[in-house]
Design a protein around this motif. Structure first.
Motif, PDB file in Angstrom:
ATOM      1  N   PHE A  34    -142.574  -0.482 -63.353  1.00  0.00           N
ATOM      2  CA  PHE A  34    -143.130   0.305 -62.191  1.00  0.00           C
ATOM      3  C   PHE A  34    -143.205   1.836 -62.529  1.00  0.00           C
ATOM      4  O   PHE A  34    -142.576   2.410 -63.382  1.00  0.00           O
ATOM      5  N   SER A  94    -137.268  -3.302 -63.497  1.00  0.00           N
ATOM      6  CA  SER A  94    -136.532  -4.096 -62.809  1.00  0.00           C
ATOM      7  C   SER A  94    -135.911  -5.370 -63.683  1.00  0.00           C
ATOM      8  O   SER A  94    -137.021  -6.124 -64.406  1.00  0.00           O
ATOM      9  N   ASN A 101    -131.728  -7.605 -58.442  1.00  0.00           N
ATOM     10  CA  ASN A 101    -133.086  -6.995 -58.710  1.00  0.00           C
ATOM     11  C   ASN A 101    -133.042  -5.324 -58.840  1.00  0.00           C
ATOM     12  O   ASN A 101    -133.986  -4.939 -58.138  1.00  0.00           O
ATOM     13  N   ASN A 102    -132.128  -4.766 -59.178  1.00  0.00           N
ATOM     14  CA  ASN A 102    -132.072  -3.367 -59.001  1.00  0.00           C
ATOM     15  C   ASN A 102    -133.213  -2.684 -59.906  1.00  0.00           C
ATOM     16  O   ASN A 102    -133.478  -3.338 -60.854  1.00  0.00           O
ATOM     17  N   LEU A 103    -133.530  -1.509 -59.475  1.00  0.00           N
ATOM     18  CA  LEU A 103    -134.329  -0.760 -60.483  1.00  0.00           C
ATOM     19  C   LEU A 103    -133.767   0.175 -61.263  1.00  0.00           C
ATOM     20  O   LEU A 103    -132.822   0.826 -60.353  1.00  0.00           O
ATOM     21  N   PHE A 105    -133.930   3.759 -63.225  1.00  0.00           N
ATOM     22  CA  PHE A 105    -135.054   4.710 -63.265  1.00  0.00           C
ATOM     23  C   PHE A 105    -135.046   5.578 -64.570  1.00  0.00           C
ATOM     24  O   PHE A 105    -133.725   5.877 -64.895  1.00  0.00           O
TER      25      PHE A 105
ATOM     26  N   PHE B  33    -131.050   0.209 -50.106  1.00  0.00           N
ATOM     27  CA  PHE B  33    -130.526   1.085 -51.519  1.00  0.00           C
ATOM     28  C   PHE B  33    -130.477   2.545 -50.840  1.00  0.00           C
ATOM     29  O   PHE B  33    -131.061   3.009 -50.097  1.00  0.00           O
ATOM     30  N   TYR B  35    -129.742   5.932 -53.027  1.00  0.00           N
ATOM     31  CA  TYR B  35    -129.770   6.821 -54.375  1.00  0.00           C
ATOM     32  C   TYR B  35    -129.451   8.206 -54.001  1.00  0.00           C
ATOM     33  O   TYR B  35    -129.758   8.590 -53.068  1.00  0.00           O
ATOM     34  N   LEU B  43    -132.862   9.175 -60.543  1.00  0.00           N
ATOM     35  CA  LEU B  43    -132.411   8.652 -59.460  1.00  0.00           C
ATOM     36  C   LEU B  43    -131.306   7.740 -59.894  1.00  0.00           C
ATOM     37  O   LEU B  43    -131.333   6.866 -60.920  1.00  0.00           O
ATOM     38  N   LEU B  45    -128.051   4.942 -58.468  1.00  0.00           N
ATOM     39  CA  LEU B  45    -127.842   4.063 -57.345  1.00  0.00           C
ATOM     40  C   LEU B  45    -126.277   4.213 -56.967  1.00  0.00           C
ATOM     41  O   LEU B  45    -125.467   4.068 -57.904  1.00  0.00           O
ATOM     42  N   TYR B  50    -127.571  -6.575 -50.007  1.00  0.00           N
ATOM     43  CA  TYR B  50    -128.618  -7.818 -49.983  1.00  0.00           C
ATOM     44  C   TYR B  50    -128.587  -8.185 -48.753  1.00  0.00           C
ATOM     45  O   TYR B  50    -129.505  -9.563 -48.368  1.00  0.00           O
ATOM     46  N   GLY B  98    -134.101 -12.121 -55.741  1.00  0.00           N
ATOM     47  CA  GLY B  98    -134.591 -13.005 -56.676  1.00  0.00           C
ATOM     48  C   GLY B  98    -136.189 -12.807 -56.939  1.00  0.00           C
ATOM     49  O   GLY B  98    -136.589 -13.817 -57.891  1.00  0.00           O
ATOM     50  N   LEU B  99    -136.843 -11.841 -56.384  1.00  0.00           N
ATOM     51  CA  LEU B  99    -138.074 -11.660 -56.790  1.00  0.00           C
ATOM     52  C   LEU B  99    -138.341 -10.396 -57.377  1.00  0.00           C
ATOM     53  O   LEU B  99    -137.837  -9.201 -56.989  1.00  0.00           O
ATOM     54  N   TYR B 101    -139.431  -7.188 -56.748  1.00  0.00           N
ATOM     55  CA  TYR B 101    -140.384  -6.615 -55.661  1.00  0.00           C
ATOM     56  C   TYR B 101    -140.287  -5.020 -56.048  1.00  0.00           C
ATOM     57  O   TYR B 101    -139.430  -4.681 -56.760  1.00  0.00           O
ATOM     58  N   GLN B 103    -139.579  -1.145 -54.462  1.00  0.00           N
ATOM     59  CA  GLN B 103    -138.930  -0.695 -53.543  1.00  0.00           C
ATOM     60  C   GLN B 103    -139.751   0.375 -52.731  1.00  0.00           C
ATOM     61  O   GLN B 103    -140.528   1.345 -53.245  1.00  0.00           O
TER      62      GLN B 103
END
Lengths: 115, 114
Positions: A34, A94, A101-103, A105, B33, B35, B43, B45, B50, B98-99, B101, B103
């Motif tokens: 991303f 990710s 599923n954490n991003l 950065f 989340f 940050y 950033l 975390l 979840y 599980g996907l 995606y 944020q």
């Protein structure tokens, strides 16, 4: 865990010139990438994403990025920048392999467009 | 449009105070989340969740706790604020577990601890 490297902390560029912001990530079996943009005093906004398929991804505001698996890179490009593109840009990855599923950065690249 | 809102844009607190940062999302996302963003560090975390009443530590949970009593709301708590917690705090929400995606981020809360 994944890691993301943005080699350039600051990139100055003249208006209407092309720009490339570099992003490299640590290798993984499957990876999702991303680019986000952050304008002053705002949250992050998604520019584009790579999940699968074509390695050239087009995003908003004329930006595009190319996923290069062999070089583990996901560089962001724009052929002609505008003053309004001045912002901070974050690359993120990710990783589904670690059960979450954490991003993750990068540290960001501040793009300054010079009139 | 997805909307993530944060209770305050700017906040000034004294050392030792208990601080609550609230975040609300309107897209029925399962994942939320917190940050913190510091110059040159990107950033990081702090905590994520979840599901309702579920929480997991991120990379820098020390000095923070969280609460998720309702799906749309995720709160960050500084039990005893310290000057090294002066930072920009960003809340985000995302889709199903599980996907892969993206944020969605709120506008941020700039916290100053004096």
């Amino acid at each position: 865990a994944q890691s993301v490297t943005q080699l350039d902390s600051q990139v100055p560029v003249f208006e209407e010139a092309p720009v490339e912001l570099r992003c490299n990530y640590s290798s993984s079996v499957s990876v999702y990438l991303f680019w986000y943009v952050q304008y002053p005093n705002q949250g992050l906004q998604l520019l584009l994403k790579y999940l699968s398929g074509s390695t050239l991804v087009k995003g908003i505001n004329g930006f595009e990025a190319e996923f290069n698996k062999s070089q583990t890179s996901f560089h962001l490009r724009k052929p002609s920048v505008h003053i309004s593109d001045t912002a901070e840009y974050f690359c993120a990855v990710s990783d589904l392999r670690d059960g979450a599923n954490n991003l993750f950065f990068g540290t960001g690249t501040r793009l300054t467009v010079i009139p | 449009d997805v909307k993530v809102t944060q209770s305050s844009r700017y906040l000034v607190k004294r050392t030792g105070e208990k601080v609550f940062l609230e975040c609300v999302q309107d897209m029925d996302h399962e994942n939320m989340f917190w940050y913190r963003q510091d110059p040159g560090l990107g950033l990081r975390l702090i905590y994520f969740s979840y599901d309702v009443k579920m929480k997991e530590k991120g990379d820098i949970p020390e000095g923070y706790s969280v609460s998720r009593e309702k799906k749309e709301r995720f709160s960050l708590i500084l039990e005893s604020a310290s000057t090294n917690q002066t930072s920009m705090y960003l809340c985000a929400s995302g889709g199903e577990a599980g996907l892969p995606y993206e944020q969605y981020f709120g506008p941020g809360t700039r916290l100053t601890v004096t």
